[in-house]
Design an enzyme around this catalytic site. Sequence first.
Site, PDB file in Angstrom:
ATOM      1  N   LYS A  61      36.590  50.965  29.329  1.00 55.74           N
ATOM      2  CA  LYS A  61      35.703  51.422  30.413  1.00 55.74           C
ATOM      3  C   LYS A  61      36.116  52.865  30.703  1.00 55.74           C
ATOM      4  CE  LYS A  61      35.269  47.007  32.937  1.00 55.74           C
ATOM      5  NZ  LYS A  61      35.700  46.281  34.163  1.00 55.74           N
TER       6      LYS A  61
ATOM      7  N   ASP B   1      38.416  36.720  31.128  1.00 55.11           N
ATOM      8  CA  ASP B   1      38.088  35.569  31.968  1.00 55.11           C
ATOM      9  C   ASP B   1      37.168  35.906  33.135  1.00 55.11           C
ATOM     10  OD1 ASP B   1      40.141  37.073  33.428  1.00 55.11           O
ATOM     11  OD2 ASP B   1      40.151  35.354  34.789  1.00 55.11           O
TER      12      ASP B   1
ATOM     13  N   ASP C 124      41.008  49.538  31.511  1.00 55.60           N
ATOM     14  CA  ASP C 124      40.208  49.715  32.726  1.00 55.60           C
ATOM     15  C   ASP C 124      40.861  50.860  33.515  1.00 55.60           C
ATOM     16  OD1 ASP C 124      38.400  49.196  34.801  1.00 55.60           O
ATOM     17  OD2 ASP C 124      39.566  47.541  35.616  1.00 55.60           O
TER      18      ASP C 124
ATOM     19  N   ASP D   3      43.005  43.295  25.860  1.00 58.82           N
ATOM     20  CA  ASP D   3      41.560  43.059  25.898  1.00 58.82           C
ATOM     21  C   ASP D   3      40.779  44.298  26.303  1.00 58.82           C
ATOM     22  OD1 ASP D   3      42.536  42.971  28.536  1.00 58.82           O
ATOM     23  OD2 ASP D   3      41.606  41.056  29.038  1.00 58.82           O
TER      24      ASP D   3
ATOM     25  N   GLY E  19      44.496  37.862  28.053  1.00 61.39           N
ATOM     26  CA  GLY E  19      43.217  38.441  27.642  1.00 61.39           C
ATOM     27  C   GLY E  19      43.161  38.934  26.210  1.00 61.39           C
TER      28      GLY E  19
ATOM     29  N   ARG F  80      36.813  32.427  28.954  1.00 62.95           N
ATOM     30  CA  ARG F  80      37.491  33.241  27.942  1.00 62.95           C
ATOM     31  C   ARG F  80      37.019  32.875  26.541  1.00 62.95           C
ATOM     32  NH1 ARG F  80      42.109  35.886  30.150  1.00 62.95           N
ATOM     33  NH2 ARG F  80      43.042  34.831  31.928  1.00 62.95           N
TER      34      ARG F  80
ATOM     35  N   PHE G 202      32.081  44.258  35.620  1.00 65.75           N
ATOM     36  CA  PHE G 202      32.968  43.146  35.271  1.00 65.75           C
ATOM     37  C   PHE G 202      32.350  42.325  34.137  1.00 65.75           C
ATOM     38  CE2 PHE G 202      35.437  39.280  35.675  1.00 65.75           C
ATOM     39  CZ  PHE G 202      36.700  39.799  35.894  1.00 65.75           C
ATOM     40  N   VAL G 203      33.139  42.098  33.101  1.00 64.90           N
ATOM     41  CA  VAL G 203      32.665  41.339  31.941  1.00 64.90           C
ATOM     42  C   VAL G 203      33.601  40.161  31.660  1.00 64.90           C
ATOM     43  CG1 VAL G 203      31.544  43.335  30.858  1.00 64.90           C
ATOM     44  CG2 VAL G 203      33.938  42.822  30.314  1.00 64.90           C
TER      45      VAL G 203
END
Length: 186
Positions: free
Chosen positions: A137, A167, A109, A106, A51, A173, A160-161
């Site tokens: 987040k 991905d 979370d 990336d 990511g 991606r 969720f992004v």
Amino acid sequence: MQLPINIQEVYDKATCIYTQQQIETALDAMAEAMHTKLADSYPLMICVLKGGMVFMGNLLPRLKFQVEIDYVHATRYRGKTTAGDLFWLAKPTVPLAGRTVVVVDDILDGGITLAAIVAKCRELEAKAVYTAVLLDKPTSRLPGGLPAADFVGLEIEDRFVFGYGLDYDEFLRNCPGIYEVAAEHQ
Ligand code: 5GP
Ligand code: MG
């Protein structure tokens, strides 16, 4: 190989929440902040695959100081949420002892993955360990997760992004912005 049928639909129904231009403005600001903190330490920038690769690939040319690069690849064991349950597909290859390290991922979370990678860098005797994430987040942190990253590009809500390295079922991606998945695909 055929494209899994829902990938195009996931893309078509998603909402762009940050454009490529907005991301790249954020990367410029991150590069400035990194310069202030890290320029004199010749840091080792460690990309967290997969990511983190688009983020790191676009960040690196903005850094106007000397850096070395490496990568790690780690996944969490299915269903496990503690740092000790990380499975290493690739550990750092450059010796970390005495180095200033920047772990580049990336998204922050729950924070478990990054907490575990930071712990591994400390175990390998890095002198200082910083973290840089494209997305944060802030409302999603789990107990034992890394509370905050040192360098953050953009904040998002707990949805969720995909895109810019992140991905959806290993696809999407390559999308140039950040896209929020529609409710039906969350
Ligand atoms: P954590 O241990 O912080 O909960 O997990 C972070 C990892 O989960 C990220 O590096 C990323 O691989 C994945 N992740 C978390 N949120 C998202 C998201 O919204 N989209 C995608 N594609 N991956 C996510
Ligand atoms: Mg990841």
